[in-house]
Motif scaffolding. Structure first.
Motif, PDB file in Angstrom:
ATOM      1  N   ASN A 140     -55.154 -54.761  21.306  1.00 14.96           N
ATOM      2  CA  ASN A 140     -55.049 -54.815  19.840  1.00 14.96           C
ATOM      3  C   ASN A 140     -55.410 -53.473  19.213  1.00 14.96           C
ATOM      4  O   ASN A 140     -54.769 -53.028  18.254  1.00 14.96           O
ATOM      5  N   GLU A 141     -56.437 -52.826  19.757  1.00 12.14           N
ATOM      6  CA  GLU A 141     -56.837 -51.510  19.259  1.00 12.14           C
ATOM      7  C   GLU A 141     -55.735 -50.480  19.530  1.00 12.14           C
ATOM      8  O   GLU A 141     -55.444 -49.631  18.684  1.00 12.14           O
ATOM      9  N   ASP A 182     -56.532 -40.241  17.790  1.00 13.41           N
ATOM     10  CA  ASP A 182     -57.166 -41.553  17.920  1.00 13.41           C
ATOM     11  C   ASP A 182     -56.903 -42.149  19.307  1.00 13.41           C
ATOM     12  O   ASP A 182     -57.752 -42.836  19.867  1.00 13.41           O
ATOM     13  N   MET A 186     -59.745 -43.232  21.903  1.00 15.83           N
ATOM     14  CA  MET A 186     -59.762 -44.580  22.472  1.00 15.83           C
ATOM     15  C   MET A 186     -59.787 -44.524  23.995  1.00 15.83           C
ATOM     16  O   MET A 186     -60.518 -45.272  24.643  1.00 15.83           O
ATOM     17  N   GLN A 198     -62.667 -46.144  26.194  1.00 18.50           N
ATOM     18  CA  GLN A 198     -62.342 -47.172  27.178  1.00 18.50           C
ATOM     19  C   GLN A 198     -62.800 -46.768  28.578  1.00 18.50           C
ATOM     20  O   GLN A 198     -63.240 -47.609  29.370  1.00 18.50           O
TER      21      GLN A 198
END
Length: 90
Positions: free
Chosen positions: A46-47, A56, A60, A64
Motif C-alpha cells: 500500500n505504501e 520517496d 521506502m 523496508q
C-alpha cells in the motif's frame, strides 16, 4: 507383568501428549508469524502504491531494508527461544 504394561502405557501416553503440546505450540508460533508477515507485506505494498516521487521510493526501500533486518533478527531470537524452551521430547 500387567502393572509393568500399564505403567509403560501411561508413560507412552504422557510422552505422546507432551509431543502433541510441543507441536501445537510450534504450529501456533508459525501461524502467528505468517499472519504478521502478511500484514507487513500488505502495508508495504500500500505504501509503494502511494509513492509519487523517486526519492520517496529510495527512502521506502531503505526503511523496508532496515525493517526486514529487524524482523529477521526477531525471528531468529524467537526460533531460538522455541527451540530451547519447547523441546519435542521431555
Amino acid at each position: 507383568m500387567y502393572a509393568f504394561n500399564d505403567e509403560f502405557s501411561r508413560a507412552a501416553q504422557a510422552a505422546f501428549d507432551a509431543q502433541l503440546a510441543s507441536f501445537a505450540s510450534i504450529f501456533d508460533w508459525h501461524r502467528d508469524t505468517t499472519w504478521a508477515s502478511l500484514a507487513v507485506m500488505t502495508a508495504a505494498s500500500n505504501e509503494l502504491l502511494a509513492i509519487q516521487h523517486p526519492q520517496d521510493l529510495l527512502q521506502m526501500a531503505s526503511d523496508q531494508g532496515k525493517h526486514a533486518i529487524d524482523c529477521a533478527q526477531a525471528y531468529g531470537r524467537e526460533a531460538t527461544d522455541v527451540a530451547l524452551n519447547k523441546p519435542l521430547f521431555r
